[in-house]
Motif scaffolding. Sequence first.
Motif, mmCIF file in Angstrom:
data_model
loop_
_atom_site.group_PDB
_atom_site.id
_atom_site.type_symbol
_atom_site.label_atom_id
_atom_site.label_comp_id
_atom_site.label_asym_id
_atom_site.label_seq_id
_atom_site.Cartn_x
_atom_site.Cartn_y
_atom_site.Cartn_z
ATOM 1 N N ASN A 30 -42.208 -24.803 -35.128
ATOM 2 C CA ASN A 30 -41.733 -24.429 -33.803
ATOM 3 C C ASN A 30 -42.434 -25.276 -32.748
ATOM 4 O O ASN A 30 -43.642 -25.122 -32.525
ATOM 5 N N PHE A 31 -41.674 -26.191 -32.107
ATOM 6 C CA PHE A 31 -42.214 -27.024 -31.036
ATOM 7 C C PHE A 31 -41.594 -26.637 -29.685
ATOM 8 O O PHE A 31 -41.612 -27.435 -28.749
ATOM 9 N N ASP A 32 -41.073 -25.431 -29.569
ATOM 10 C CA ASP A 32 -40.415 -25.003 -28.333
ATOM 11 C C ASP A 32 -41.385 -25.094 -27.151
ATOM 12 O O ASP A 32 -42.500 -24.541 -27.190
ATOM 13 N N GLY A 33 -40.967 -25.788 -26.099
ATOM 14 C CA GLY A 33 -41.776 -25.890 -24.891
ATOM 15 C C GLY A 33 -43.003 -26.768 -25.025
ATOM 16 O O GLY A 33 -43.790 -26.884 -24.084
ATOM 17 N N ALA A 34 -43.196 -27.413 -26.160
ATOM 18 C CA ALA A 34 -44.391 -28.232 -26.378
ATOM 19 C C ALA A 34 -44.287 -29.558 -25.632
ATOM 20 O O ALA A 34 -43.204 -30.127 -25.492
ATOM 21 N N ASN A 35 -45.443 -30.054 -25.176
ATOM 22 C CA ASN A 35 -45.511 -31.374 -24.549
ATOM 23 C C ASN A 35 -45.783 -32.390 -25.650
ATOM 24 O O ASN A 35 -46.889 -32.463 -26.197
ATOM 25 N N LEU A 36 -44.775 -33.191 -25.974
ATOM 26 C CA LEU A 36 -44.869 -34.170 -27.057
ATOM 27 C C LEU A 36 -44.821 -35.596 -26.518
ATOM 28 O O LEU A 36 -44.350 -36.515 -27.182
ATOM 29 N N THR A 37 -45.338 -35.776 -25.303
ATOM 30 C CA THR A 37 -45.392 -37.104 -24.697
ATOM 31 C C THR A 37 -46.243 -38.048 -25.545
ATOM 32 O O THR A 37 -47.350 -37.696 -25.959
ATOM 33 N N ALA A 49 -45.390 -23.885 -38.971
ATOM 34 C CA ALA A 49 -46.479 -23.836 -37.994
ATOM 35 C C ALA A 49 -45.898 -23.633 -36.594
ATOM 36 O O ALA A 49 -44.797 -24.092 -36.290
ATOM 37 N N ASN A 50 -46.648 -22.955 -35.735
ATOM 38 C CA ASN A 50 -46.168 -22.624 -34.397
ATOM 39 C C ASN A 50 -46.921 -23.447 -33.354
ATOM 40 O O ASN A 50 -48.112 -23.226 -33.111
ATOM 41 N N PHE A 51 -46.215 -24.436 -32.745
ATOM 42 C CA PHE A 51 -46.782 -25.269 -31.695
ATOM 43 C C PHE A 51 -46.145 -24.942 -30.338
ATOM 44 O O PHE A 51 -46.191 -25.758 -29.422
ATOM 45 N N ALA A 52 -45.572 -23.763 -30.177
ATOM 46 C CA ALA A 52 -44.860 -23.416 -28.945
ATOM 47 C C ALA A 52 -45.770 -23.568 -27.728
ATOM 48 O O ALA A 52 -46.911 -23.076 -27.718
ATOM 49 N N ASP A 53 -45.265 -24.284 -26.709
ATOM 50 C CA ASP A 53 -45.958 -24.468 -25.428
ATOM 51 C C ASP A 53 -47.302 -25.189 -25.567
ATOM 52 O O ASP A 53 -48.129 -25.156 -24.643
ATOM 53 N N ALA A 54 -47.558 -25.824 -26.700
ATOM 54 C CA ALA A 54 -48.804 -26.578 -26.872
ATOM 55 C C ALA A 54 -48.701 -27.935 -26.178
ATOM 56 O O ALA A 54 -47.612 -28.490 -26.026
ATOM 57 N N SER A 87 -37.609 -26.575 -34.544
ATOM 58 C CA SER A 87 -36.989 -26.260 -33.260
ATOM 59 C C SER A 87 -37.720 -26.961 -32.127
ATOM 60 O O SER A 87 -38.953 -26.915 -32.040
ATOM 61 N N PHE A 88 -36.934 -27.616 -31.234
ATOM 62 C CA PHE A 88 -37.468 -28.306 -30.066
ATOM 63 C C PHE A 88 -36.740 -27.801 -28.814
ATOM 64 O O PHE A 88 -36.081 -28.562 -28.129
ATOM 65 N N ARG A 89 -36.841 -26.548 -28.516
ATOM 66 C CA ARG A 89 -36.173 -25.982 -27.329
ATOM 67 C C ARG A 89 -37.034 -26.232 -26.089
ATOM 68 O O ARG A 89 -38.201 -25.846 -26.033
ATOM 69 N N LYS A 90 -36.459 -26.922 -25.111
ATOM 70 C CA LYS A 90 -37.131 -27.226 -23.848
ATOM 71 C C LYS A 90 -38.453 -27.962 -24.064
ATOM 72 O O LYS A 90 -39.389 -27.838 -23.263
ATOM 73 N N SER A 91 -38.545 -28.721 -25.148
ATOM 74 C CA SER A 91 -39.739 -29.534 -25.394
ATOM 75 C C SER A 91 -39.760 -30.724 -24.440
ATOM 76 O O SER A 91 -38.719 -31.178 -23.962
ATOM 77 N N ILE A 92 -40.957 -31.238 -24.171
ATOM 78 C CA ILE A 92 -41.102 -32.435 -23.349
ATOM 79 C C ILE A 92 -41.187 -33.632 -24.284
ATOM 80 O O ILE A 92 -42.171 -33.805 -25.013
ATOM 81 N N LEU A 93 -40.136 -34.431 -24.291
ATOM 82 C CA LEU A 93 -40.061 -35.597 -25.177
ATOM 83 C C LEU A 93 -40.016 -36.860 -24.317
ATOM 84 O O LEU A 93 -38.960 -37.249 -23.824
ATOM 85 N N VAL A 94 -41.177 -37.460 -24.117
ATOM 86 C CA VAL A 94 -41.306 -38.679 -23.325
ATOM 87 C C VAL A 94 -42.029 -39.724 -24.175
ATOM 88 O O VAL A 94 -43.158 -39.495 -24.617
ATOM 89 N N ARG A 95 -41.363 -40.824 -24.423
ATOM 90 C CA ARG A 95 -41.904 -41.898 -25.280
ATOM 91 C C ARG A 95 -42.279 -41.363 -26.666
ATOM 92 O O ARG A 95 -43.204 -41.866 -27.318
ATOM 93 N N THR A 96 -41.579 -40.347 -27.109
ATOM 94 C CA THR A 96 -41.804 -39.778 -28.432
ATOM 95 C C THR A 96 -41.095 -40.648 -29.466
ATOM 96 O O THR A 96 -39.973 -41.095 -29.252
ATOM 97 N N ASP A 97 -41.765 -40.882 -30.593
ATOM 98 C CA ASP A 97 -41.250 -41.793 -31.612
ATOM 99 C C ASP A 97 -40.985 -41.030 -32.910
ATOM 100 O O ASP A 97 -41.920 -40.486 -33.510
ATOM 101 N N PHE A 98 -39.706 -40.956 -33.295
ATOM 102 C CA PHE A 98 -39.328 -40.375 -34.579
ATOM 103 C C PHE A 98 -38.978 -41.540 -35.504
ATOM 104 O O PHE A 98 -37.974 -42.228 -35.292
#
Length: 316
Positions: A159-166, A138-143, A179-190
């Motif tokens: 594809n999570f490139d550029g996605a806001n995953l706060t 699935a493509n979540f780029a820049d979402a 892929s998480f290229r330039k993704s926004i990872l703030v308080r993200t929980d894996f």
Amino acid sequence: MLNTKMIGNKIAEARKKKNISQAQLAGFLFISPQAVGKWERGESMPDITTFNRLAEIMGVDLNYFSENFQSADDETAVKVPIDNTSDSEQTAQEVSNLSSTQERQVPINLTGVDLQESDFAGVILHNGKFKASPLCKANFADADLTGSWFEVSDAREANFDGANLTDCTFSITDLADASFRKSILVRTDFNKSMLAGTKFTDVKLTDVKLTMTDLRKTIFENCIFNGVDFKYSDLRGMHFEGHTFIGVQFDKSALNDVSFTGATLRNVSFRLPFSVTNKSYRAFKTVCFDGAIMDKLTYAGLKGLWVVDLSKVTVI
């Protein structure tokens, strides 16, 4: 005398309610799947230290393992945020139309929907729910996926490139080769997720939690770790050359042969797994800090472990 059969049944019941396989549980505990099988068949029993870790992994009270403990059906269930949205099915096309910031944002439940190779590029989906959803490729780029929840989902090669995953949560989710290229990872929980071959490139991980996760084949390139917690995770053989770690905790994680060569460490702490045989200390002795730059407190904490070579470290 403890009833090993009863304890084995309780371990199996709690494990199944968490949707964790015997192999996954063994990985979280750094033991063999055969050992877990013996527990559940009542042929052997965990030691007291392992009981503590089992309770934390399963989300149960330590008393759960006692013979007289009575629990409600929901005490060991996976806790998922309650969703008050309509039960009507949301299609991928409807989600794709949520691109205007003027629109009211509501939680959207995509539980159990086959979304393989779906195009969500650029969508705005706050507090979305993806549970047991096929999301392969699935493509979540820049979402903007702020506050969204991914649970027991197959998101391989997504594809999570550029996605806001706060404030997003990935729980028991297969993210292999994502892929998480330039993704926004703030308080993200894996949490208990598969990250084999997953690639984080040019990412600043801020207040991110990586809990009970196998990171041995995860790729980090040009990343900054700020306020990150690694807890009960497997980092054996990882290479963090040149990365920056600020306010990071390595809590009871496997660190055999990890390299911090040339890395910068400020306010970083290492809490080793408890071992009466000093096995964890022998494993930590294999960690390399050659050429690393660290502050005085980080240096003092490592020096207190007395097993690691700090002769080539620069203290600032």
